[in-house]
Design a protein around this motif. Sequence first.
Motif, PDB file in Angstrom:
ATOM      1  N   GLY A  50      66.550  22.340 -40.366  1.00  0.00           N
ATOM      2  CA  GLY A  50      67.344  23.562 -40.437  1.00  0.00           C
ATOM      3  C   GLY A  50      66.609  24.816 -40.020  1.00  0.00           C
ATOM      4  O   GLY A  50      67.234  25.813 -39.659  1.00  0.00           O
ATOM      5  N   VAL A  51      65.292  24.782 -40.060  1.00  0.00           N
ATOM      6  CA  VAL A  51      64.506  25.938 -39.629  1.00  0.00           C
ATOM      7  C   VAL A  51      64.719  26.195 -38.140  1.00  0.00           C
ATOM      8  O   VAL A  51      64.900  27.333 -37.707  1.00  0.00           O
ATOM      9  N   SER A  52      64.734  25.115 -37.363  1.00  0.00           N
ATOM     10  CA  SER A  52      64.885  25.288 -35.917  1.00  0.00           C
ATOM     11  C   SER A  52      66.341  25.215 -35.454  1.00  0.00           C
ATOM     12  O   SER A  52      66.692  25.824 -34.456  1.00  0.00           O
ATOM     13  N   LYS A  53      67.197  24.483 -36.189  1.00  0.00           N
ATOM     14  CA  LYS A  53      68.607  24.345 -35.792  1.00  0.00           C
ATOM     15  C   LYS A  53      69.515  24.488 -37.014  1.00  0.00           C
ATOM     16  O   LYS A  53      70.074  23.508 -37.509  1.00  0.00           O
ATOM     17  N   PRO A  54      69.683  25.712 -37.524  1.00  0.00           N
ATOM     18  CA  PRO A  54      70.474  25.901 -38.740  1.00  0.00           C
ATOM     19  C   PRO A  54      71.942  25.516 -38.595  1.00  0.00           C
ATOM     20  O   PRO A  54      72.602  25.201 -39.590  1.00  0.00           O
ATOM     21  N   GLU A  55      72.460  25.501 -37.395  1.00  0.00           N
ATOM     22  CA  GLU A  55      73.867  25.137 -37.187  1.00  0.00           C
ATOM     23  C   GLU A  55      74.128  23.652 -37.462  1.00  0.00           C
ATOM     24  O   GLU A  55      75.281  23.232 -37.639  1.00  0.00           O
ATOM     25  N   LEU A  56      73.084  22.835 -37.553  1.00  0.00           N
ATOM     26  CA  LEU A  56      73.242  21.394 -37.790  1.00  0.00           C
ATOM     27  C   LEU A  56      73.068  20.990 -39.258  1.00  0.00           C
ATOM     28  O   LEU A  56      73.194  19.818 -39.584  1.00  0.00           O
ATOM     29  N   VAL A  57      72.805  21.952 -40.127  1.00  0.00           N
ATOM     30  CA  VAL A  57      72.520  21.617 -41.524  1.00  0.00           C
ATOM     31  C   VAL A  57      73.713  20.921 -42.188  1.00  0.00           C
ATOM     32  O   VAL A  57      73.551  19.873 -42.819  1.00  0.00           O
ATOM     33  N   MET A  58      74.904  21.459 -42.055  1.00  0.00           N
ATOM     34  CA  MET A  58      76.062  20.850 -42.728  1.00  0.00           C
ATOM     35  C   MET A  58      76.380  19.467 -42.161  1.00  0.00           C
ATOM     36  O   MET A  58      76.797  18.575 -42.899  1.00  0.00           O
ATOM     37  N   LYS A  59      76.190  19.279 -40.879  1.00  0.00           N
ATOM     38  CA  LYS A  59      76.415  17.975 -40.258  1.00  0.00           C
ATOM     39  C   LYS A  59      75.395  16.951 -40.758  1.00  0.00           C
ATOM     40  O   LYS A  59      75.681  15.757 -40.801  1.00  0.00           O
ATOM     41  N   SER A  60      74.242  17.415 -41.169  1.00  0.00           N
ATOM     42  CA  SER A  60      73.151  16.536 -41.565  1.00  0.00           C
ATOM     43  C   SER A  60      73.112  16.232 -43.057  1.00  0.00           C
ATOM     44  O   SER A  60      72.159  15.599 -43.529  1.00  0.00           O
ATOM     45  N   VAL A  61      74.110  16.641 -43.794  1.00  0.00           N
ATOM     46  CA  VAL A  61      74.121  16.430 -45.247  1.00  0.00           C
ATOM     47  C   VAL A  61      74.576  15.011 -45.606  1.00  0.00           C
ATOM     48  O   VAL A  61      74.507  14.614 -46.767  1.00  0.00           O
ATOM     49  N   ILE A  62      74.973  14.223 -44.642  1.00  0.00           N
ATOM     50  CA  ILE A  62      75.479  12.867 -44.890  1.00  0.00           C
ATOM     51  C   ILE A  62      74.525  12.029 -45.743  1.00  0.00           C
ATOM     52  O   ILE A  62      74.962  11.387 -46.707  1.00  0.00           O
ATOM     53  N   PRO A  63      73.209  12.004 -45.462  1.00  0.00           N
ATOM     54  CA  PRO A  63      72.335  11.177 -46.314  1.00  0.00           C
ATOM     55  C   PRO A  63      72.295  11.632 -47.773  1.00  0.00           C
ATOM     56  O   PRO A  63      72.177  10.802 -48.683  1.00  0.00           O
ATOM     57  N   VAL A  64      72.425  12.923 -48.014  1.00  0.00           N
ATOM     58  CA  VAL A  64      72.413  13.429 -49.391  1.00  0.00           C
ATOM     59  C   VAL A  64      73.653  12.934 -50.140  1.00  0.00           C
ATOM     60  O   VAL A  64      73.575  12.497 -51.292  1.00  0.00           O
ATOM     61  N   VAL A  65      74.797  12.974 -49.474  1.00  0.00           N
ATOM     62  CA  VAL A  65      76.042  12.498 -50.095  1.00  0.00           C
ATOM     63  C   VAL A  65      75.943  11.002 -50.374  1.00  0.00           C
ATOM     64  O   VAL A  65      76.308  10.530 -51.462  1.00  0.00           O
ATOM     65  N   MET A  66      75.434  10.258 -49.409  1.00  0.00           N
ATOM     66  CA  MET A  66      75.328   8.809 -49.585  1.00  0.00           C
ATOM     67  C   MET A  66      74.352   8.452 -50.704  1.00  0.00           C
ATOM     68  O   MET A  66      74.579   7.489 -51.445  1.00  0.00           O
ATOM     69  N   ALA A  67      73.283   9.215 -50.844  1.00  0.00           N
ATOM     70  CA  ALA A  67      72.337   8.970 -51.939  1.00  0.00           C
ATOM     71  C   ALA A  67      72.993   9.257 -53.285  1.00  0.00           C
ATOM     72  O   ALA A  67      72.768   8.539 -54.264  1.00  0.00           O
ATOM     73  N   GLY A  68      73.819  10.286 -53.345  1.00  0.00           N
ATOM     74  CA  GLY A  68      74.509  10.608 -54.595  1.00  0.00           C
ATOM     75  C   GLY A  68      75.469   9.520 -55.036  1.00  0.00           C
ATOM     76  O   GLY A  68      75.668   9.294 -56.235  1.00  0.00           O
ATOM     77  N   VAL A  69      76.072   8.831 -54.096  1.00  0.00           N
ATOM     78  CA  VAL A  69      76.991   7.741 -54.424  1.00  0.00           C
ATOM     79  C   VAL A  69      76.265   6.613 -55.145  1.00  0.00           C
ATOM     80  O   VAL A  69      76.835   5.952 -56.022  1.00  0.00           O
ATOM     81  N   ILE A  70      75.003   6.407 -54.818  1.00  0.00           N
ATOM     82  CA  ILE A  70      74.206   5.363 -55.480  1.00  0.00           C
ATOM     83  C   ILE A  70      74.147   5.623 -56.992  1.00  0.00           C
ATOM     84  O   ILE A  70      74.263   4.698 -57.794  1.00  0.00           O
ATOM     85  N   GLY A  71      73.978   6.880 -57.378  1.00  0.00           N
ATOM     86  CA  GLY A  71      73.971   7.217 -58.801  1.00  0.00           C
ATOM     87  C   GLY A  71      75.302   6.899 -59.466  1.00  0.00           C
ATOM     88  O   GLY A  71      75.344   6.490 -60.628  1.00  0.00           O
ATOM     89  N   ILE A  72      76.383   7.070 -58.731  1.00  0.00           N
ATOM     90  CA  ILE A  72      77.717   6.761 -59.270  1.00  0.00           C
ATOM     91  C   ILE A  72      77.854   5.265 -59.527  1.00  0.00           C
ATOM     92  O   ILE A  72      78.455   4.856 -60.525  1.00  0.00           O
ATOM     93  N   TYR A  73      77.284   4.441 -58.643  1.00  0.00           N
ATOM     94  CA  TYR A  73      77.313   2.993 -58.872  1.00  0.00           C
ATOM     95  C   TYR A  73      76.662   2.647 -60.208  1.00  0.00           C
ATOM     96  O   TYR A  73      77.182   1.836 -60.982  1.00  0.00           O
ATOM     97  N   GLY A  74      75.504   3.250 -60.477  1.00  0.00           N
ATOM     98  CA  GLY A  74      74.821   3.000 -61.743  1.00  0.00           C
ATOM     99  C   GLY A  74      75.631   3.468 -62.933  1.00  0.00           C
ATOM    100  O   GLY A  74      75.668   2.811 -63.975  1.00  0.00           O
ATOM    101  N   LEU A  75      76.303   4.612 -62.782  1.00  0.00           N
ATOM    102  CA  LEU A  75      77.149   5.133 -63.864  1.00  0.00           C
ATOM    103  C   LEU A  75      78.304   4.186 -64.153  1.00  0.00           C
ATOM    104  O   LEU A  75      78.603   3.902 -65.320  1.00  0.00           O
ATOM    105  N   ILE A  76      78.936   3.666 -63.108  1.00  0.00           N
ATOM    106  CA  ILE A  76      80.082   2.759 -63.295  1.00  0.00           C
ATOM    107  C   ILE A  76      79.669   1.534 -64.090  1.00  0.00           C
ATOM    108  O   ILE A  76      80.314   1.177 -65.086  1.00  0.00           O
TER     109      ILE A  76
END
Length: 175
Positions: A50-76
């Motif tokens: 994001g330092v060099s290409k801040p316009e791509l930050v929102m497009k690049s959040v996919i891994p963070v969302v996918m990692a968060g889903v893993i926690g939901i599996y454990g909760l279920i």
Amino acid sequence: MLDLDSKVWDKCSPTAPFWGFLGAANALIFANLGAAYGTAKSGIGIQIMGVSKPELVMKSVIPVVMAGVIGIYGLIIAVIIGNNVMAPEGDVPNYSSYDGYAGFAGGMTCGLSGLAAGISIGIAGDTGVRASAAQPKLFVGMVLILIFSEALGLYGLIVGLILASKKGQPCDSYL
């Protein structure tokens, strides 16, 4: 009071709820460790990119969302296992050793699979967002790698649910 030599104690140990609760706790703990690692590791890559290409930050959040889903599996799985554990009625246990071990195995399966998936998502997400910022054609490949990494956690959830849903004979059948 039940005799300690009773067949009930062989099949329905007073420690059985401990194993069930331990499985629930381990499912949540290990899955959240994986989710936290995946979020932190891929978040580092997003911030550096994001330092060099801040316009791509929102497009690049996919891994963070996918990692968060893993926690939901454990909760279920933790909620399902935790709700299956039954307290004894007086001196008679209601939760068999089989049920306790099944809950433990289901929780460990989901939790450790979630940990592995989170590590994979973190490493692939970190390098993937940096690489796709430098070469946009790599974005689809990064997403595919992340999907297969997420599948590891999903496999653990499915097998964990199967294991945790196994039921032994009711303890009162041994009286």
